[in-house]
Design a protein around this motif. Structure first.
Motif, PDB file in Angstrom:
ATOM      1  N   ARG A   3       0.853  -1.196   0.000  1.00 26.25           N
ATOM      2  CA  ARG A   3       0.000   0.000   0.000  1.00 26.25           C
ATOM      3  C   ARG A   3       0.883   1.238   0.000  1.00 26.25           C
ATOM      4  O   ARG A   3       1.601   1.484   0.971  1.00 26.25           O
ATOM      5  CB  ARG A   3      -0.889  -0.002   1.235  1.00 26.25           C
ATOM      6  N   GLN A  48      -0.901   4.078  -5.290  1.00 21.56           N
ATOM      7  CA  GLN A  48      -2.339   3.873  -5.491  1.00 21.56           C
ATOM      8  C   GLN A  48      -3.163   5.078  -5.039  1.00 21.56           C
ATOM      9  O   GLN A  48      -4.196   5.379  -5.620  1.00 21.56           O
ATOM     10  CB  GLN A  48      -2.819   2.634  -4.711  1.00 21.56           C
ATOM     11  N   PHE A 118      -8.066   2.421  -0.061  1.00 16.70           N
ATOM     12  CA  PHE A 118      -7.351   1.179  -0.389  1.00 16.70           C
ATOM     13  C   PHE A 118      -8.323   0.015  -0.608  1.00 16.70           C
ATOM     14  O   PHE A 118      -8.023  -0.901  -1.360  1.00 16.70           O
ATOM     15  CB  PHE A 118      -6.296   0.862   0.675  1.00 16.70           C
ATOM     16  N   VAL A 121      -9.092   0.346  -4.121  1.00 17.79           N
ATOM     17  CA  VAL A 121      -7.967  -0.162  -4.932  1.00 17.79           C
ATOM     18  C   VAL A 121      -8.086  -1.682  -5.060  1.00 17.79           C
ATOM     19  O   VAL A 121      -7.961  -2.251  -6.149  1.00 17.79           O
ATOM     20  CB  VAL A 121      -6.618   0.193  -4.265  1.00 17.79           C
TER      21      VAL A 121
END
Ligand code: ATP
Ligand code: MG
Length: 367
Positions: A3, A48, A118, A121
């Motif tokens: 991440r 990301q 996230f 993502v």
């Protein structure tokens, strides 16, 4: 997946303190004090999520947000500002930002916002994987239908050609100059026949579910078929469970799958390598039989690995590129999965998971 977050803020104290706090939450942070650095960092490595201060020195944060998203459409952008102006928030969201935070904020507020980012993502990645698999399945289905349609007619035509060539070859006087031509024609017909057999095997993968079969039987059959012939120079180690492992697949499909993998291993190791075959029972929610085939060859290159499941993809001059695609198809139509990669020692590793009966169902079945 690592991440990674990019903090775009000219307030160095805030950026450093935030990145330190987020590192403790397992986030890998980069800091950019201005738009140009942000663009350079995004070009250098995948990020990301980005956290962008809308007041960035003399630069216009909304305009930077729009440019960042135009250049990196997959980036998830969270805007933050100390000047809680509704207008700038609306402008940033219109430019494509995903969320908006008002400075000052507590770490847990930031974490909640980033957690949502996230999660998005991961959802996008899962969607992309599912779409790739669907596209591959579609290609395999098309190939399979084509194979089913063509191979039947080809087989009949080849039988006629083969019969005629054999008559011609047999009728030629010994030493006749035409003999090598007839012999080459017969050999070509034989290899065409082999290809048709493989295509027919491909088409058959989609047939109705079979009665559960003990997977150890077709595995032993494949090993004994090749052990003394095509793979005679190889060391084949086979580790099978003591109890039957029953899966609803046709035994010849498993045998063909393993023959394909063993021939691939032979090709990769020049016929002199080692292959380990392991069959085991896995119970992860549902019951699976896992067949792992690993060789000590050079393994897959990154470029090959990208395309290896595509039907007709081959790097061999004589290859048809159907072996792995056939196994993939078998796995998908039986509710299992199939994947290849490189093992820890660098050789190729193939893993085929098939649904199987659990121990409780087995105890009632014929052992
Ligand atoms: N054990 C292995 N080690 C290294 N590369 C492999 C291995 N198995 C497959 N490959 C690579 O994957 C490609 C595709 O394999 P696949 O079995 O689908 O087709 P093929 O072997 O080329 O042809 P065939 O249809 O005759 O099997 C191969 O051409 C080769 O480049
Ligand atoms: Mg092959």
């Amino acid at each position: 997946m690592n991440r990674r977050l990019l903090i775009i803020d000219d307030d160095a104290d805030f950026a450093v303190a935030t990145s330190r706090a987020l590192a403790l939450e397992n986030l890998d942070c980069r800091i950019a004090p201005d738009g140009a650095t942000a663009f350079a960092l995004l070009e250098a490595e995948p990020v990301q999520v980005a956290l962008l201060d809308i007041r960035l020195g003399q630069e216009d944060g909304v305009e930077i947000a729009a440019r960042l998203l135009a250049r990196h459409p997959g980036l998830i952008l969270v805007i933050m500002t100390a000047y809680a102006s509704v207008d700038s928030a609306i402008a940033a969201l219109k430019a494509g930002a995903y969320d908006y935070l008002r400075k000052p904020f507590f770490l847990d507020q930031l974490m909640r916002a980033l957690e949502r980012c996230f999660q998005l993502v991961e959802l996008r990645a899962a969607k992309a994987r599912a779409e790739r698999q669907l596209a591959l399945l579609h290609r395999i289905e098309v190939t399979s239908q084509l194979a089913a349609g063509l191979s039947h007619d080809f087989k009949n035509m080849l039988a006629v050609i083969q019969a005629n060539v054999t008559v011609i070859e047999d009728g030629l006087p010994i030493g006749d100059g035409l003999f090598p031509y007839a012999r080459d024609a017969r050999k070509a017909v034989q290899s065409a026949d082999g290809l048709v057999q493989r295509l027919m095997g491909f088409a058959r993968n989609g047939s109705a579910p079979a009665a559960p079969v003990d997977l150890r039987d077709p595995i032993r059959a494949a090993v004994s078929l090749l052990g003394g012939t095509l793979c005679a120079g190889m060391t084949i180690r086979c580790d099978l469970p003591d109890h039957p492992l029953r899966s609803p697949v046709a035994p010849e499909q498993i045998q063909t799958a393993l023959v394909n993998l063993l021939i691939n291993a032979r090709d990769a190791t020049g016929g002199q390598g080692r292959v380990d075959i392991v069959l085991q029972h896995l119970s992860q929610g549902s019951d699976y039989a896992r067949l792992v085939v690993e060789d000590d060859g050079p393994g897959f290159s990154a470029a090959t690995l990208e395309r290896v499941m595509e039907p007709l993809f081959t790097t061999k001059p004589e290859g048809t590129g159907l072996g792995l695609a056939m196994i993939q198809h078998l796995a998908l139509v039986t509710g299992g999965s199939f994947g290849v990669g490189n093992g820890v020692m660098g050789g190729a590793r193939a893993v085929l998971d098939l649904p199987c009966l659990g121990q409780d169902q087995l105890s009632g079945a014929n052992m």
